[in-house]
Design a protein around this motif. Structure first.
Motif, PDB file in Angstrom:
ATOM      1  N   ARG A 210       0.506  -1.638   0.332  1.00  0.00           N
ATOM      2  CA  ARG A 210       0.039   0.582   0.234  1.00  0.00           C
ATOM      3  C   ARG A 210       0.844   0.780   0.337  1.00  0.00           C
ATOM      4  NH1 ARG A 210      -4.837  -1.219   3.851  1.00  0.00           N
ATOM      5  NH2 ARG A 210      -5.768  -3.522   3.248  1.00  0.00           N
ATOM      6  N   GLN A 211       2.062   0.884  -0.093  1.00  0.00           N
ATOM      7  CA  GLN A 211       2.917   2.169   0.511  1.00  0.00           C
ATOM      8  C   GLN A 211       4.075   2.677  -1.098  1.00  0.00           C
ATOM      9  OE1 GLN A 211       2.686   4.156   3.094  1.00  0.00           O
ATOM     10  NE2 GLN A 211       1.271   2.907   4.201  1.00  0.00           N
ATOM     11  N   PRO A 212       4.009   3.405  -1.927  1.00  0.00           N
ATOM     12  CA  PRO A 212       4.856   3.178  -2.201  1.00  0.00           C
ATOM     13  C   PRO A 212       6.250   3.121  -2.129  1.00  0.00           C
ATOM     14  CG  PRO A 212       3.520   5.806  -2.145  1.00  0.00           C
ATOM     15  CD  PRO A 212       3.452   4.951  -0.796  1.00  0.00           C
ATOM     16  N   GLN A 213       6.317   2.443  -3.474  1.00  0.00           N
ATOM     17  CA  GLN A 213       7.502   1.080  -3.489  1.00  0.00           C
ATOM     18  C   GLN A 213       8.624   1.691  -4.978  1.00  0.00           C
ATOM     19  OE1 GLN A 213       7.723  -2.708  -2.203  1.00  0.00           O
ATOM     20  NE2 GLN A 213       5.647  -1.900  -1.100  1.00  0.00           N
ATOM     21  N   GLN A 214       9.889   1.075  -4.940  1.00  0.00           N
ATOM     22  CA  GLN A 214       9.992   1.431  -6.080  1.00  0.00           C
ATOM     23  C   GLN A 214      10.076  -0.009  -6.628  1.00  0.00           C
ATOM     24  OE1 GLN A 214      14.723   1.703  -6.016  1.00  0.00           O
ATOM     25  NE2 GLN A 214      15.324   1.542  -8.036  1.00  0.00           N
ATOM     26  N   ASP A 215       9.719   0.656  -7.938  1.00  0.00           N
ATOM     27  CA  ASP A 215       9.660  -0.607  -9.059  1.00  0.00           C
ATOM     28  C   ASP A 215      10.609  -1.546  -9.415  1.00  0.00           C
ATOM     29  OD1 ASP A 215       7.487  -1.572  -9.956  1.00  0.00           O
ATOM     30  OD2 ASP A 215       6.660  -0.440 -11.719  1.00  0.00           O
ATOM     31  N   PRO A 216      10.716  -2.644  -9.183  1.00  0.00           N
ATOM     32  CA  PRO A 216      11.018  -3.773  -9.826  1.00  0.00           C
ATOM     33  C   PRO A 216      11.969  -3.980 -10.848  1.00  0.00           C
ATOM     34  CG  PRO A 216       9.387  -4.865  -8.634  1.00  0.00           C
ATOM     35  CD  PRO A 216       8.894  -3.827  -8.543  1.00  0.00           C
ATOM     36  N   GLU A 217      12.994  -4.018 -11.711  1.00  0.00           N
ATOM     37  CA  GLU A 217      13.879  -3.673 -12.958  1.00  0.00           C
ATOM     38  C   GLU A 217      13.293  -3.854 -13.412  1.00  0.00           C
ATOM     39  OE1 GLU A 217      17.884  -3.881 -15.015  1.00  0.00           O
ATOM     40  OE2 GLU A 217      18.146  -4.371 -12.473  1.00  0.00           O
ATOM     41  N   ASP A 218      12.470  -5.641 -13.646  1.00  0.00           N
ATOM     42  CA  ASP A 218      11.871  -5.643 -14.735  1.00  0.00           C
ATOM     43  C   ASP A 218      10.663  -5.588 -15.294  1.00  0.00           C
ATOM     44  OD1 ASP A 218      10.735  -7.113 -12.485  1.00  0.00           O
ATOM     45  OD2 ASP A 218      11.224  -9.232 -13.728  1.00  0.00           O
ATOM     46  N   GLN A 219      10.031  -5.156 -14.048  1.00  0.00           N
ATOM     47  CA  GLN A 219       8.490  -4.500 -14.745  1.00  0.00           C
ATOM     48  C   GLN A 219       8.558  -2.809 -14.581  1.00  0.00           C
ATOM     49  OE1 GLN A 219       5.157  -5.817 -11.417  1.00  0.00           O
ATOM     50  NE2 GLN A 219       5.276  -4.265 -10.655  1.00  0.00           N
ATOM     51  N   ALA A 220       9.671  -1.953 -14.615  1.00  0.00           N
ATOM     52  CA  ALA A 220       9.968  -0.416 -14.437  1.00  0.00           C
ATOM     53  C   ALA A 220       9.160  -0.584 -15.607  1.00  0.00           C
ATOM     54  CB  ALA A 220      11.041  -0.106 -13.516  1.00  0.00           C
ATOM     55  N   ARG A 221      10.354  -0.902 -16.602  1.00  0.00           N
ATOM     56  CA  ARG A 221       9.827  -0.792 -18.100  1.00  0.00           C
ATOM     57  C   ARG A 221       8.245  -0.909 -18.407  1.00  0.00           C
ATOM     58  NH1 ARG A 221       9.345  -5.734 -20.521  1.00  0.00           N
ATOM     59  NH2 ARG A 221      10.437  -7.387 -19.395  1.00  0.00           N
ATOM     60  N   ILE A 222       7.473  -2.041 -18.101  1.00  0.00           N
ATOM     61  CA  ILE A 222       6.194  -1.831 -18.530  1.00  0.00           C
ATOM     62  C   ILE A 222       5.545  -0.784 -17.990  1.00  0.00           C
ATOM     63  CG2 ILE A 222       4.287  -3.396 -18.291  1.00  0.00           C
ATOM     64  CD1 ILE A 222       5.904  -5.596 -17.619  1.00  0.00           C
ATOM     65  N   GLY A 223       4.637  -0.099 -19.313  1.00  0.00           N
ATOM     66  CA  GLY A 223       3.495   0.613 -19.046  1.00  0.00           C
ATOM     67  C   GLY A 223       2.639  -0.038 -18.059  1.00  0.00           C
TER      68      GLY A 223
END
Length: 395
Positions: A210-223
């Protein structure tokens, strides 16, 4: 440490997550609980791991897995201590051992290890698969528990003798738990001490999503927007539904986490907006969940899903994510009228329900308040404590 003899027992020094060395601990003052499982301890973290890691507080906990082929000429038993206190036992059998030969080897390995530990009359058995009776039916435990978390006979590749062995296990067991209400209804006429224990949740673990987190590297590239699923990818998923939803809404990104099991990866739908990120550790799931707009459960409606009660439903809600599911009976019964778990029986309905779930983002406070009201006392800690009570009353 290792013991030599007709069979060898090799003690590993690290747990299944590769953390600091863990030594075998066996407390003579505690009873021993032997859990016989068709699921591996280091596979997807689910019901067996949640429960056995808690029972390890009160028992010497032995977790027996299905055998793995070895290049060695003789059978041996790998003993892998886990940081939770569980001893994971993996029979290693020479290539080609099957049928009665495999059962005989496992029986001798099991007997030898119980003898080495000095396990006496304070033994309890906990079965996840009736197939384990083939090498353990000679044991005389104080209590036998059958935790029927799935209707295994309906799964692809189920052994033909499984139904007969389940009948024998139901005759032997003093206590039966089921993984949901549908399974309870299917088993209650076959045993006089059956209790439903549907999926529970580690609320604190998943609430971190529920808290803002850094997106995992392999998911961060997904829109965005993202529709996400985690779990085993097998015959229980409706691959045709996924493909049609992806085609109907190419602007939506569908993220799938989990190992592909019992189906050919070539059968998986391939679209630019469908992303297979592979299996993830249990500890990492909230970080992925935090980056989803809607959590999905695109299960097929077939024999293998008739009795399932998905653990991921309360986990998604604990993470603050609205859910869209196909009409799995236990999901409809438990969550169908909540307003934040939407039920869809076709690709068109699934797209409509997902669009409504995306709109929930405009009212996050209502979503979280409703989710917390649903979760209530659905914790694994509470489930474990109730199971302990049933076990005490059944001995």
């Amino acid at each position: 440490m290792s013991w030599a003899g007709p069979f060898q027992y090799d003690i590993g020094k690290t747990n299944n997550r590769g953390e600091n060395p863990v030594e075998v601990v066996f407390d003579d003052s505690l009873p021993t609980l032997l859990c016989l499982s068709h699921l591996r301890w280091s596979f997807v973290y689910q019901r067996p791991q949640h429960l056995m890691s808690r029972f390890a507080r009160d028992y010497n906990l032995l977790f027996w897995e299905e055998p793995i082929t070895t290049e060695a000429a003789e059978p041996w038993l790998e003993v892998r201590p886990d940081a939770s206190g569980v001893q994971v036992l993996v029979p290693r059998l020479p290539e080609g051992r099957a049928g009665e030969a495999s059962e005989r080897d496992q029986r001798e390995l099991l007997n030898g290890y119980l003898d080495k530990l000095g396990v006496g009359n304070e033994l309890l058995l906990w079965y996840y698969t009736p197939m384990s009776l083939a090498f353990s039916d000679h044991l005389w435990p104080r209590l036998t528990v059958y935790d029927c978390m799935d209707e295994l006979s309906a799964f692809r590749g189920a052994p033909p003798e499984l139904i007969e062995r389940e009948t024998e296990l139901l005759r032997r067991a003093e206590l039966v738990f089921t993984g949901g209400y549908s399974l309870y209804e299917a088993k209650r006429e076959r045993h006089d001490n059956v209790h439903p224990f549907p999926s529970s949740v580690d609320v604190e673990h998943f609430a971190s999503a529920r808290q803002p987190q850094q997106d995992p590297e392999d998911q961060a590239r997904i829109g965005f927007p993202r529709l996400g699923y985690y779990g085993v990818i097998d015959e229980r998923l409706d691959l045709d539904l996924l493909e049609k939803v992806a085609d109907m809404r190419p602007d939506w990104q569908i993220v799938l986490l989990g190992p592909v099991v019992k189906i050919d990866p070539a059968e998986l739908p391939r679209r630019d907006n469908i992303h297979y990120l592979g299996a993830k550790a249990y500890d990492d799931l909230p970080q992925y969940l935090a980056g989803w707009d809607v959590a999905i459960m695109p299960f097929a409606l077939n024999e293998s899903t008739r009795f399932i009660s998905p653990t991921k439903t309360p986990e998604y809600l604990a993470g603050g994510c609205p859910v869209v599911s196909t009409p799995i009976i236990d999901v409809v019964r438990t969550y169908g009228d909540t307003g934040i778990v939407r039920i869809a029986d076709s690709p068109e309905a699934f797209v409509e329900a997902a669009a409504e779930a995306l709109a929930d983002a405009a009212e996050p406070d209502r979503l979280l308040e409703t989710a917390d009201g649903i979760l209530g006392d659905m914790s694994w800690e509470f489930t474990w404590s109730l199971m302990k009570e049933k076990m005490t009353c059944s001995m």
